[in-house]
Design an enzyme around this catalytic site. Structure first.
Site, PDB file in Angstrom:
ATOM      1  CE  LYS A   1     -51.782  28.402  98.380  1.00 23.31           C
ATOM      2  NZ  LYS A   1     -50.701  27.691  99.101  1.00 23.31           N
TER       3      LYS A   1
ATOM      4  CD  GLU B   1     -47.441  29.378  96.090  1.00 21.85           C
ATOM      5  OE1 GLU B   1     -48.180  29.081  97.035  1.00 21.85           O
ATOM      6  OE2 GLU B   1     -46.211  29.364  96.169  1.00 21.85           O
TER       7      GLU B   1
END
Length: 410
Positions: free
Chosen positions: A322, A328
């Site tokens: 990601k 994230e």
């Protein structure tokens, strides 16, 4: 890989989980994001999902490997149509072809119940995407009608909390003026098709952006004095419920107070970059652990106390590809090898401060959060209160047992 060995072990795990999650069947869902190059094959994810009692899975695409792997499991699916396909869906024929290929082809073996059209489209500041969203939703729904599937499969889209112009106090919640013209047709669509309004809400982002003014306890569902909405006099002891009720107020301001609101994404990262304050394993344990307990208690928000929560927490796996900050890539309940990323730290005897309408001194208004991450672990509030006493002692052992089954497959 010795599949028979794997599924023999998995069946044992599922038998145990069926004993300890008897009232959770049909209540837990989990986001299955796949922006990674080290995840297990979908066939091997089935026992991981079932070991935690999950019966709902959300994808951000319509991956045929996953949909085939979960056939005849009884697990309900939300499939996604990515932002990059919205322009093509303006063509009714292409929309119908997409539904035939990605939805109808897997029914009824795989229980697809919903299609999300794009993600956080209105806050991308992309006129093309925004202009394509509503037509895409209409054409996908029309395709479902034409195929006789509209009664079993709904159509919706997920929004960032950044669509709100005002989020504090919750009773003053309102949509951004520049987006009202885009949002109103969507709300009318939801009302006519009986589909939910989805919002991605992350107290983590609010805390990260203003840690000096926002109480960490307030965002982690820990005991705190909370805030009071001076207009409604409702007391809020956690930020997530304040955010949800701000959305309820925004909907009511446009005449759609009866639309159901589902929280399509919320979660807390177990790791982050140096400047991502609060992104720690301990905070992730507290946020998700306390959230599990609140859902178990079947508590609605102060504004909707008798409405079950439909909350989706990000995510099944940590996803190593990601983009963006380190956080994230670290929202998952599981690491890619099947081990739990952390214990939820739930104890059946731990108390979570409850929502009341008692007036107390307010805290500073929380700022609008950033755009959210993609993905979610869905947990609905259909869990009965009597499961609370066993969840803490048994959930993490089940995760460990599921990991053993996963490892024995190799």
């Amino acid at each position: 890989m010795e599949y028979s060995r794997f599924y023999h072990c998995a069946s044992l795990i599922l038998s145990i989980s069926g004993l300890v999650f008897p009232v959770m069947v049909g209540s837990i869902g989990i986001n299955y994001g796949q922006i990674a190059n080290n995840l297990p094959a979908p066939d091997n994810v089935v026992p991981l999902v079932k070991s935690i009692g999950a019966t709902k899975v959300k994808l951000y695409d319509a991956d045929p490997r996953v949909l085939k792997a979960f056939a005849n499991t009884g697990v309900e699916f939300i499939v996604g149509l990515g932002n990059e396909y919205l322009s093509k869906m303006r063509d009714p024929e292409k929309a119908q072809a997409w539904v035939k290929t990605n939805v109808q082809a897997y029914l009824p073996a795989t229980k697809i119940t919903c299609i999300t059209i794009g993600n956080e489209v209105l806050t991308f500041n992309d006129t093309g995407l925004t202009d394509n969203l509503f037509p895409a939703m209409q054409n996908i729904h029309t395709a479902l009608v034409n195929l006789g599937l509209d009664k079993q499969v709904s159509v919706t889209t997920a929004h960032s909390l950044a669509i709100l112009e005002v989020s504090y106090p919750p009773s003053a919640g309102s949509f951004r003026k520049d987006l009202v013209g885009c949002i109103t047709p969507l709300l009318n669509f939801h009302a006519k098709t009986n589909s939910p309004f989805l919002i991605n809400a992350y107290p983590f982002f609010a805390y990260k952006s203003n840690p000096k003014q926002i109480s960490l306890d307030f965002v982690l569902f820990q005991p705190n004095q909370g805030i009071v909405d001076s207009k409604s006099n409702f007391h809020y002891d956690n930020m997530l419920f304040a955010q949800i009720d701000a959305v309820h107020s925004a909907l009511a301001s446009l005449g759609y107070s009866k639309l159901p609101v589902h929280i399509s994404e919320t979660g807390w990262p177990s790791k982050g970059d140096a400047d991502e304050l609060g992104a720690t394993l301990e905070n992730a344990k507290k946020y998700n652990g306390n959230l599990f307990k609140i859902i178990c208690q079947r508590k609605g928000t102060p504004m909707r106390p008798n409405t079950d929560l439909n909350i989706y927490v990000f995510a099944l796996f940590n996803e190593n590809m990601k983009p963006g900050p380190a956080s994230e890539r670290n929202y998952g309940l599981f690491k890619p090898d099947g081990t739990p990323a952390y214990s939820l730290g739930i104890s059946g005897t731990d108390a979570v401060s409850a929502n009341t309408t008692t007036t107390t001194t307010g805290a500073p208004a929380p700022p609008s959060p950033d755009s959210s991450s993609t993905g979610y672990l869905s947990i609905s509030a259909a869990v009965k209160e009597r499961c609370c006493s066993c969840i803490g002692q048994l959930l993490f052992p089940l995760l460990l047992l599921s990991y053993l089954a996963f490892r024995l497959a190799f």
